[in-house]
Scaffold this active site. Sequence first.
Site, PDB file in Angstrom:
ATOM      1  CG  ASP A  32      -0.338  -0.534   2.489  1.00 19.18           C
ATOM      2  OD1 ASP A  32       0.903  -0.543   2.576  1.00 19.18           O
ATOM      3  OD2 ASP A  32      -1.084  -0.925   3.388  1.00 19.18           O
ATOM      4  CG  ASN A  87      -9.206  -1.293  11.354  1.00 17.73           C
ATOM      5  OD1 ASN A  87      -8.271  -1.986  10.957  1.00 17.73           O
ATOM      6  ND2 ASN A  87      -9.616  -0.218  10.709  1.00 17.73           N
ATOM      7  CG  HIS A 135      -6.033  -2.169   8.376  1.00 18.13           C
ATOM      8  ND1 HIS A 135      -6.142  -0.829   8.690  1.00 18.13           N
ATOM      9  CD2 HIS A 135      -4.719  -2.475   8.612  1.00 18.13           C
ATOM     10  CE1 HIS A 135      -4.984  -0.364   9.081  1.00 18.13           C
ATOM     11  NE2 HIS A 135      -4.100  -1.340   9.050  1.00 18.13           N
ATOM     12  CD  GLU A 144      -8.902   0.989   7.112  1.00 15.61           C
ATOM     13  OE1 GLU A 144      -8.687   0.012   7.859  1.00 15.61           O
ATOM     14  OE2 GLU A 144      -8.566   2.146   7.410  1.00 15.61           O
TER      15      GLU A 144
HETATM   16  C1  F6R Z   1       1.218  -1.398   6.107  1.00 11.41           C
HETATM   17  C2  F6R Z   1       0.069  -2.270   6.214  1.00 11.41           C
HETATM   18  C3  F6R Z   1      -0.813  -2.223   7.418  1.00 11.41           C
HETATM   19  C4  F6R Z   1      -0.049  -2.514   8.707  1.00 11.41           C
HETATM   20  C5  F6R Z   1      -0.978  -2.427   9.912  1.00 11.41           C
HETATM   21  C6  F6R Z   1      -0.242  -2.678  11.209  1.00 11.41           C
HETATM   22  O1  F6R Z   1       1.845  -1.582   4.874  1.00 11.41           O
HETATM   23  O2  F6R Z   1      -0.176  -3.010   5.324  1.00 11.41           O
HETATM   24  O3  F6R Z   1      -1.864  -3.147   7.251  1.00 11.41           O
HETATM   25  O4  F6R Z   1       0.511  -3.802   8.631  1.00 11.41           O
HETATM   26  O5  F6R Z   1      -1.578  -1.168   9.958  1.00 11.41           O
HETATM   27  O6  F6R Z   1       0.644  -1.643  11.427  1.00 11.41           O
HETATM   28  P1  F6R Z   1       1.724  -1.716  12.606  1.00 11.41           P
HETATM   29  O7  F6R Z   1       2.666  -2.790  12.249  1.00 11.41           O
HETATM   30  O8  F6R Z   1       2.371  -0.358  12.589  1.00 11.41           O
HETATM   31  O9  F6R Z   1       0.959  -1.988  13.856  1.00 11.41           O
END
Ligand code: F6R
Length: 241
Positions: free
Chosen positions: A67, A136, A138, A143
């Site tokens: 992303d 959440n 994702h 989302e």
């Molecule tokens: C980022 C991504 C997100 C993160 C998620 C957890 O490229 O794909 O899905 O993996 O938001 O983020 P952290 O590791 O910062 O808790």
Amino acid sequence: MKILKAKDYDGMSRIAANIISAQVILKDNCVLGLATGSSPVGVYQRLIELCANGELDFSRVVTVNLDEYRGLPVTNEQSYRYFMNDNLFNHINIKPENTNVPNGTAPDPAAECARYENLIHALGGIDLQLLGIGNNGHIGFNEPSDAFDCDTHCVDLTESTIEANKRFFSNADEVPRQAYTMGMKAIMQARRIVMVVSGAAKAEIVKAAVCGPITPRVPASILQLHKDVTLVGDEAALSLL
Ligand code: F6R
């Protein structure tokens, strides 16, 4: 799903890096799907060490990231391209042209989504996808919603994600409201998936994703349908399983 419990963040990072390392050794021109955020930073540090020691060669590896924030140029320190260059690509012997991240400043979002989707397809899909999980549920920026989105798309970030990610910005107003994300099809078609989770704050959502119903309200729950997922977590994140 295989679940591997490590004592702490460092242990989790080492296990996940070892799995990725084995993938690169077995197929030196593999396609790695990569993630940003706090969870994979330790994995990347370990991969950098292995490469520096001459134990790992990324010269034929291709990467596709999950992303990117819409609107952030690569020069912005909060862009995911900047993160990847800074946390991994600049420190290993990967060819820059073999690294792919959605273009946050593309003028036509629909065209950028189509380009990225076609790129993943042209590469023959992903050999190993590294994932984190949002508070959440994702994965990537898929989302919670009424339906799983299949293809690369531009998404409105939820308040929960903006809240979680504001720690990287000077305030919540600076967090972009939209992002490009790989869809569920490319993730689910990855031949192997490794998810890294750390910390007690993730324990509830990890339990919901692994043990709860498969629902687009908890996007990571779809991983229950994948035949080769390894969840690597520290004790705190896996404490409710
Ligand atoms: C980022 C991504 C997100 C993160 C998620 C957890 O490229 O794909 O899905 O993996 O938001 O983020 P952290 O590791 O910062 O808790």
